[in-house]
Write an enzyme that holds these catalytic residues in place. Structure first.
Site, PDB file in Angstrom:
ATOM      1  N   ASN A 183       0.823  -1.143  -0.120  1.00 46.51           N
ATOM      2  CA  ASN A 183      -0.036   0.059  -0.028  1.00 46.51           C
ATOM      3  C   ASN A 183       0.834   1.378  -0.063  1.00 46.51           C
ATOM      4  O   ASN A 183       0.344   2.196  -0.300  1.00 46.51           O
ATOM      5  CB  ASN A 183      -1.147  -0.058   1.128  1.00 46.51           C
ATOM      6  CG  ASN A 183      -0.413  -0.171   2.490  1.00 46.51           C
ATOM      7  OD1 ASN A 183       0.821  -0.573   2.685  1.00 46.51           O
ATOM      8  ND2 ASN A 183      -1.105   0.646   3.526  1.00 46.51           N
TER       9      ASN A 183
ATOM     10  N   GLY B 291       3.038  -5.150   7.371  1.00 49.83           N
ATOM     11  CA  GLY B 291       1.787  -5.867   6.806  1.00 49.83           C
ATOM     12  C   GLY B 291       0.850  -6.297   7.665  1.00 49.83           C
ATOM     13  O   GLY B 291       0.476  -5.644   8.615  1.00 49.83           O
ATOM     14  N   SER B 292       0.123  -7.459   7.246  1.00 53.20           N
ATOM     15  CA  SER B 292      -1.201  -7.770   8.166  1.00 53.20           C
ATOM     16  C   SER B 292      -0.728  -8.731   9.423  1.00 53.20           C
ATOM     17  O   SER B 292       0.406  -8.991   9.715  1.00 53.20           O
ATOM     18  CB  SER B 292      -1.851  -8.891   7.370  1.00 53.20           C
ATOM     19  OG  SER B 292      -1.210  -9.863   7.089  1.00 53.20           O
TER      20      SER B 292
ATOM     21  N   GLY C  71       2.399 -11.061  10.541  1.00 51.92           N
ATOM     22  CA  GLY C  71       3.151 -10.588  11.459  1.00 51.92           C
ATOM     23  C   GLY C  71       3.572 -11.580  12.567  1.00 51.92           C
ATOM     24  O   GLY C  71       4.770 -11.650  13.081  1.00 51.92           O
TER      25      GLY C  71
ATOM     26  N   GLU D  49       5.004  -3.761  12.010  1.00 50.75           N
ATOM     27  CA  GLU D  49       3.909  -2.652  11.739  1.00 50.75           C
ATOM     28  C   GLU D  49       2.794  -3.197  11.021  1.00 50.75           C
ATOM     29  O   GLU D  49       2.694  -3.697  10.174  1.00 50.75           O
ATOM     30  CB  GLU D  49       4.453  -1.535  11.097  1.00 50.75           C
ATOM     31  CG  GLU D  49       5.532  -0.788  11.800  1.00 50.75           C
ATOM     32  CD  GLU D  49       5.060  -0.179  13.248  1.00 50.75           C
ATOM     33  OE1 GLU D  49       3.536   0.266  13.324  1.00 50.75           O
ATOM     34  OE2 GLU D  49       5.717   0.588  13.999  1.00 50.75           O
TER      35      GLU D  49
ATOM     36  N   CYS E 194      -2.770   2.090   6.482  1.00 53.09           N
ATOM     37  CA  CYS E 194      -3.022   1.400   7.970  1.00 53.09           C
ATOM     38  C   CYS E 194      -3.558   2.607   8.962  1.00 53.09           C
ATOM     39  O   CYS E 194      -3.989   2.013   9.954  1.00 53.09           O
ATOM     40  CB  CYS E 194      -1.663   0.787   8.401  1.00 53.09           C
ATOM     41  SG  CYS E 194      -0.572   2.055   8.186  1.00 53.09           S
TER      42      CYS E 194
ATOM     43  N   GLU F 276       9.516   2.921  14.025  1.00 47.77           N
ATOM     44  CA  GLU F 276      10.462   3.282  12.902  1.00 47.77           C
ATOM     45  C   GLU F 276      10.322   4.795  12.823  1.00 47.77           C
ATOM     46  O   GLU F 276       9.611   5.512  13.181  1.00 47.77           O
ATOM     47  CB  GLU F 276       9.375   2.793  11.685  1.00 47.77           C
ATOM     48  CG  GLU F 276       9.259   1.152  11.712  1.00 47.77           C
ATOM     49  CD  GLU F 276       8.902   0.419  10.216  1.00 47.77           C
ATOM     50  OE1 GLU F 276       9.811   0.694   9.492  1.00 47.77           O
ATOM     51  OE2 GLU F 276       7.968   0.014  10.305  1.00 47.77           O
TER      52      GLU F 276
END
Ligand code: NAD
Length: 474
Positions: free
Chosen positions: A148, A224-225, A229, A246, A280, A455
């Site tokens: 994304n 990601g999802s 994760g 994340e 997100c 991050e």
């Protein structure tokens, strides 16, 4: 059509061609990208391991120059790369160019950070002993990214990883290899030594899993999802590596009676529907107090009807297509579900044309117990949940397993201050959309949204370096 190969140990390595398609027109192939194998990933890890000793001890100026050169090229090519991004992911051209500029800014920021990595010198509690605290590179770092933000997320992982002397195996999302390939090509030509940065495009189950299973990968930064994760976490514990996750969000935007209605509606429209809701940090729960509720819904309805959904390359379009057929099916499934759960639907029509176009969908009369209000949809779909007052709105905002971003629209300093302190989220926005963040400050969430250190900005050093404490008898 030219094949874009993987980069392993300084060489471009061919592989089975996988077409990258334009979600606005799926018949259009944006490019052909090599689909890497588990063996390619294993070779990339070995190359990164071999390159680590020299790169981690290279002077900061060498790393500074590589990142600075890359930043300049990305910026100079922002229109071309932004267009590629819009064609492979479906964001509007303006969003694509904006994201590309941000990637350049991230490289520029970390080019500076190469020169600023400091330490501490303290006296020991023992006479005659000195203590020196330094930060060192971690080792081979695996970077696994989603589709994304196909250029910004790779940038905010690659830049700090390289700045502080790590070597990298980068595995981008299979839906958006184009931006990933371009950024690796740019960094490679900017002067990275062989093996320092390896790109292996391909499937998560093969290429990604090889990174997860390798004890030579000393840190993994994943976005990601939640499901993936969790796999990263479990695999990383097995080999005792550092990891950072994340993941998703179900971000609340509280609108209080005293809000400026224009500010609130624009923040909600942007947060819920721009970038096709595929952020997100998207505002997917709009929690609105009773006194402003009906006026807010009316205004949202009018503004939603005026949003133009269509070809992202058309400058008058505000919302591009959903990223692919699978995600479109998920979005439509949730739109059906919300109606079955008893919410009233505004918009949400599947639009004509060959692309995966979907009109923004708003559920009115939703509750926070409905699945559409609890599960991340990752599309242009949001719920309006009515609350009696600020206290109830805050309780609803925090009643979620996620904790990435939270927003409030209010003119009350008291409520804005209380919300900033009490919203259970890593990022809090006042009179601003829940999405849209700066590149030089920490990014990340709490609860089920994130795991590990932050991050971006200087906080990225927590992940991409390890601390050494040295004692010296003077
Ligand atoms: P995803 O989890 O399906 O994929 C993410 C990456 O993991 C891809 O590169 C994929 O190929 C890889 N992968 C899949 N299986 C793997 C495995 N077994 N081993 C190793 N790697 C594997 O997520 P997605 O659909 O690409 O992205 C959407 C999700 O990302 C959403 O949940 C969204 O909220 C989240 N996201 C979070 C943030 C954030 O910073 N919090 C930012 C952007 C996106």
């Amino acid at each position: 059509m030219k094949l874009h190969p993987n980069m392993i140990d300084g060489d471009w390595v061919e592989g089975a061609p996988a077409p990258n398609r334009n979600p606005a027109n799926p018949a259009e192939v944006v490019g052909l990208y090599a689909r890497g194998t588990a063996e390619d990933a294993a070779r990339a890890i070995a190359a990164a391991k071999a390159a680590f000793p020299a790169w981690s001890r290279s002077g900061p100026l060498q790393r500074h120059e590589v990142l600075k050169t890359a930043a300049a090229e990305i910026l100079a090519r922002k229109d071309e790369l932004g267009r590629l991004l819009a064609r492979e992911e479906g964001k509007t051209l303006a969003e694509g160019v904006g994201e590309t500029v941000r990637a350049a800014q991230v490289f520029d920021f970390f080019a500076g950070e190469c020169l600023r990595l400091g330490g501490e010198i303290l006296p020991s509690v023992r006479p005659g002993v000195g203590v020196e605290i330094t930060r060192e590179a971690v080792g081979v770092v695996g970077l696994i990214t989603p589709w994304n933000f196909p250029i910004a997320i790779p940038a905010w992982k690659l830049a700090p990883a390289l700045a502080w002397g790590n070597t990298v195996v980068f595995k981008p999302a299979d839906l958006t290899p184009g931006c990933a390939w371009a950024i690796v090509d740019i960094l490679n030509r900017a002067g990275l030594p062989r093996g320092v940065l390896n790109l292996v495009m391909g499937r998560g189950a093969t290429v990604g899993q090889t990174l997860l299973d390798s004890p030579d990968v000393r840190a993994i930064s994943f976005t990601g999802s939640q499901g993936t994760g969790r796999r990263v976490a479990e695999a990383s514990i097995r080999v005792m590596r550092k990891f950072q996750l994340e993941m998703g969000g179900k971000n609340p935007m509280v609108v209080l009676d005293d809000a400026d209605l224009d500010v609130a509606v624009e923040a909600c429209l942007n947060g819920a529907f721009y970038s096709t809701g595929q952020r997100c940090t998207a505002s997917s729960r709009l929690i609105v107090t009773r006194g402003i509720h009906d006026a807010f819904v009316d205004r949202m309805k009018t503004r939603m009807a005026a949003l133009k959904v269509g070809d992202p390359l058309d400058p008058s379009v505000q919302i591009g297509p959903v990223v692919d057929e699978g995600q479109l099916g998920v979005d439509e499934g949730y739109i059906r579900l919300g109606r079955e759960e008893g919410a009233e639907l505004i918009g949400g029509d599947r639009l004509g044309g060959d692309g995966y176009f979907l009109a923004p969908a708003l559920f009115v009369g939703a509750t926070n117990a409905m699945r559409v209000s609890r599960e991340e949809i990752f599309g242009p779909v949001a719920s309006v949940i009515e609350a009696a007052d600020y206290d109830e709105a805050l309780a609803i905002a925090n009643d979620t397993e996620f904790g990435l971003s939270a927003g409030i629209c209010t003119t009350s300093l008291k409520h804005a201050t209380h919300f900033r302190r009490n919203a259970e989220a890593g990022m809090v926005m006042v009179n601003l959309p829940t999405a849209g963040v700066d590149f030089h400050v920490p990014f990340g969430g709490s609860k089920g949204s994130s795991y590990g250190s932050r991050e971006q900005g200087r906080y990225a050093a927590e992940f991409y370096t390890t601390v050494k404490t040295a004692y010296i008898l003077a």
